[in-house]
Design an enzyme around this catalytic site. Structure first.
Site, PDB file in Angstrom:
ATOM      1  CE  LYS A  15      -1.944  -1.045   3.822  1.00 58.37           C
ATOM      2  NZ  LYS A  15      -1.315  -2.245   3.897  1.00 58.37           N
ATOM      3  NE  ARG A  90      -4.282  -0.895   9.884  1.00 63.59           N
ATOM      4  CZ  ARG A  90      -3.125  -0.519   9.131  1.00 63.59           C
ATOM      5  NH1 ARG A  90      -3.224   0.697   8.851  1.00 63.59           N
ATOM      6  NH2 ARG A  90      -2.122  -1.324   9.286  1.00 63.59           N
ATOM      7  NE  ARG A 173       2.208  -4.697  11.491  1.00 67.61           N
ATOM      8  CZ  ARG A 173       3.191  -4.662  10.704  1.00 67.61           C
ATOM      9  NH1 ARG A 173       4.411  -5.224  10.998  1.00 67.61           N
ATOM     10  NH2 ARG A 173       3.266  -4.097   9.587  1.00 67.61           N
TER      11      ARG A 173
HETATM   12  P1  ADP Z   1       1.239  -2.016   7.639  1.00 68.63           P
HETATM   13  O1  ADP Z   1       2.643  -2.122   6.860  1.00 68.63           O
HETATM   14  O2  ADP Z   1       0.749  -2.960   8.700  1.00 68.63           O
HETATM   15  O3  ADP Z   1       0.117  -1.421   6.651  1.00 68.63           O
HETATM   16  P2  ADP Z   1       1.141   0.793   8.929  1.00 68.63           P
HETATM   17  O4  ADP Z   1       2.330   1.478   8.822  1.00 68.63           O
HETATM   18  O5  ADP Z   1      -0.100   1.096   8.201  1.00 68.63           O
HETATM   19  O6  ADP Z   1       1.425  -1.018   8.565  1.00 68.63           O
HETATM   20  O7  ADP Z   1       0.710   0.597  10.423  1.00 68.63           O
HETATM   21  C1  ADP Z   1       1.452   0.469  11.623  1.00 68.63           C
HETATM   22  C2  ADP Z   1       0.710   0.211  12.751  1.00 68.63           C
HETATM   23  O8  ADP Z   1       0.188   1.520  13.034  1.00 68.63           O
HETATM   24  C3  ADP Z   1      -0.299  -0.745  12.885  1.00 68.63           C
HETATM   25  O9  ADP Z   1       0.003  -2.237  13.011  1.00 68.63           O
HETATM   26  C4  ADP Z   1      -1.478  -0.155  13.680  1.00 68.63           C
HETATM   27  O10 ADP Z   1      -0.936  -0.441  15.115  1.00 68.63           O
HETATM   28  C5  ADP Z   1      -1.108   1.362  13.550  1.00 68.63           C
HETATM   29  N1  ADP Z   1      -2.015   1.739  12.809  1.00 68.63           N
HETATM   30  C6  ADP Z   1      -1.807   2.585  11.432  1.00 68.63           C
HETATM   31  N2  ADP Z   1      -2.969   2.891  10.796  1.00 68.63           N
HETATM   32  C7  ADP Z   1      -3.920   2.659  11.931  1.00 68.63           C
HETATM   33  C8  ADP Z   1      -5.416   2.836  11.862  1.00 68.63           C
HETATM   34  N3  ADP Z   1      -6.019   3.234  10.764  1.00 68.63           N
HETATM   35  N4  ADP Z   1      -6.082   2.456  13.048  1.00 68.63           N
HETATM   36  C9  ADP Z   1      -5.518   2.144  14.091  1.00 68.63           C
HETATM   37  N5  ADP Z   1      -4.017   1.839  14.288  1.00 68.63           N
HETATM   38  C10 ADP Z   1      -3.403   2.103  13.011  1.00 68.63           C
HETATM   39  P1  ADP Z   2       2.345  -1.677   3.265  1.00 66.98           P
HETATM   40  O1  ADP Z   2       2.205  -0.355   3.079  1.00 66.98           O
HETATM   41  O2  ADP Z   2       1.145  -2.326   2.588  1.00 66.98           O
HETATM   42  O3  ADP Z   2       2.563  -2.387   4.399  1.00 66.98           O
HETATM   43  P2  ADP Z   2       4.946  -1.301   1.793  1.00 66.98           P
HETATM   44  O4  ADP Z   2       4.588  -0.660   0.473  1.00 66.98           O
HETATM   45  O5  ADP Z   2       5.753  -1.080   2.971  1.00 66.98           O
HETATM   46  O6  ADP Z   2       3.481  -2.323   2.320  1.00 66.98           O
HETATM   47  O7  ADP Z   2       5.674  -2.781   1.227  1.00 66.98           O
HETATM   48  C1  ADP Z   2       6.193  -3.913   1.846  1.00 66.98           C
HETATM   49  C2  ADP Z   2       7.558  -4.406   1.567  1.00 66.98           C
HETATM   50  O8  ADP Z   2       7.258  -5.096   0.264  1.00 66.98           O
HETATM   51  C3  ADP Z   2       8.300  -3.140   1.080  1.00 66.98           C
HETATM   52  O9  ADP Z   2       9.682  -3.846   1.726  1.00 66.98           O
HETATM   53  C4  ADP Z   2       8.528  -3.212  -0.161  1.00 66.98           C
HETATM   54  O10 ADP Z   2       9.629  -2.645  -0.833  1.00 66.98           O
HETATM   55  C5  ADP Z   2       7.773  -4.345  -0.745  1.00 66.98           C
HETATM   56  N1  ADP Z   2       6.993  -4.498  -1.971  1.00 66.98           N
HETATM   57  C6  ADP Z   2       5.893  -3.449  -2.250  1.00 66.98           C
HETATM   58  N2  ADP Z   2       5.217  -3.851  -3.196  1.00 66.98           N
HETATM   59  C7  ADP Z   2       6.008  -5.054  -3.712  1.00 66.98           C
HETATM   60  C8  ADP Z   2       5.827  -5.690  -5.047  1.00 66.98           C
HETATM   61  N3  ADP Z   2       4.777  -5.504  -6.065  1.00 66.98           N
HETATM   62  N4  ADP Z   2       6.929  -6.793  -5.289  1.00 66.98           N
HETATM   63  C9  ADP Z   2       7.769  -6.986  -4.316  1.00 66.98           C
HETATM   64  N5  ADP Z   2       7.845  -6.244  -3.232  1.00 66.98           N
HETATM   65  C10 ADP Z   2       7.171  -5.284  -2.998  1.00 66.98           C
END
Ligand code: ADP
Ligand code: ADP
Length: 216
Positions: A15, A90, A173
């Site tokens: 994302k 979320r 998570r």
């Molecule tokens: P992910 O890589 O799991 O998508 P994020 O960076 O979006 O992780 O979120 C990291 C942490 O921040 C989540 O596990 C949660 O604890 C908190 N968090 C993020 N967005 C929300 C939300 N919309 N509501 C509640 N907690 C959140």
């Molecule tokens: P989210 O925000 O949903 O938690 P991230 O964008 O942080 O996800 O991506 C999670 C990990 O996967 C990062 O290390 C990123 O570089 C890698 N990644 C993201 N998209 C892809 C893809 N399409 N193929 C392979 N690796 C990816």
């Protein structure tokens, strides 16, 4: 009318990576709830200290705190034309709060891309994720390595592994996602705005699918 795109999908599906690309392409702000929390934690704000207790355990931060933080962010001038929402809402309570906030801003949700991948893909992505200290740019040790190990290509800052990216917390998570966030998939499907995107493809191909999905 301001246009908002809500990115739905499990932890690690890509994302954040896609939100950055899309925000640039569409000239919209990128709002990442996770990045906002991490910024608050880094700056040792009251909100950050409170949120940390939940984040470190892999739980969601309570709705009222999260909604307040997003409301404040949406009020900044760069959101006038709209934004890409990454990681918010979320929970159903957050989705309802978003509807209300957007009504106040004369904004609307134009599309809800739902990016998916099987659990083993998510675990592999999160396990290799490296995040930059300064602005949260993300890399992957195999799929998207930085030019120089441990250093962000964009701002030269140090790359680190998030505390909540260790295996035990990741399992939690994903469970929290299945229990609390999955209901939003049906909620947005009913609005006719949900578009499913195959998140297992390489970054560029996911971007292409995403771009055409939000342009419809
Ligand atoms: P992910 O890589 O799991 O998508 P994020 O960076 O979006 O992780 O979120 C990291 C942490 O921040 C989540 O596990 C949660 O604890 C908190 N968090 C993020 N967005 C929300 C939300 N919309 N509501 C509640 N907690 C959140
Ligand atoms: P989210 O925000 O949903 O938690 P991230 O964008 O942080 O996800 O991506 C999670 C990990 O996967 C990062 O290390 C990123 O570089 C890698 N990644 C993201 N998209 C892809 C893809 N399409 N193929 C392979 N690796 C990816």
């Amino acid at each position: 009318m301001a246009t908002f795109i809500v990115l739905l999908g499990p932890p690690g599906v890509g994302k954040g990576t896609q939100a950055r690309i899309l925000a640039e392409a569409k000239k919209l702000a990128h709002i990442s709830s996770g990045d906002l929390f991490r910024e608050n934690i880094k700056n040792k704000t009251e909100l950050g200290n409170h949120a940390r207790e939940f984040i470190d355990k892999g739980e969601l931060v309570p709705d009222d705190v999260t909604i307040g933080m997003i409301r404040e962010r949406l009020n900044r001038p760069d959101c006038k034309a709209g934004a890409i929402l990454d990681g918010f809402p979320r929970t159903p309570v957050q989705a309802m709060a978003l509807e209300k906030m957007l009504a106040d801003f004369n904004g609307q949700i134009s599309a809800v891309p739902y990016i998916t991948a099987p659990e083993e893909v998510l675990v592999g992505r999160i396990g290799g994720r490296w995040t930059c200290r300064l602005h949260g740019h993300v890399y992957h040790q195999m799929f998207n390595p930085p030019m120089k190990a441990g250093v962000c290509d964009i701002d030269d800052s140090e790359l680190y592994q998030r505390e909540d990216d260790k295996v035990e917390t990741v399992t939690m998570r994903i469970r929290v996602y299945l229990e609390q966030t999955i209901p939003l998939v049906e909620y947005y499907r009913k609005t006719g705005k949900l578009v499913e995107i195959d998140g297992t493809k390489p970054v560029e191909l996911v971007s292409k699918d995403l771009c055409s999905a939000v342009s419809k």
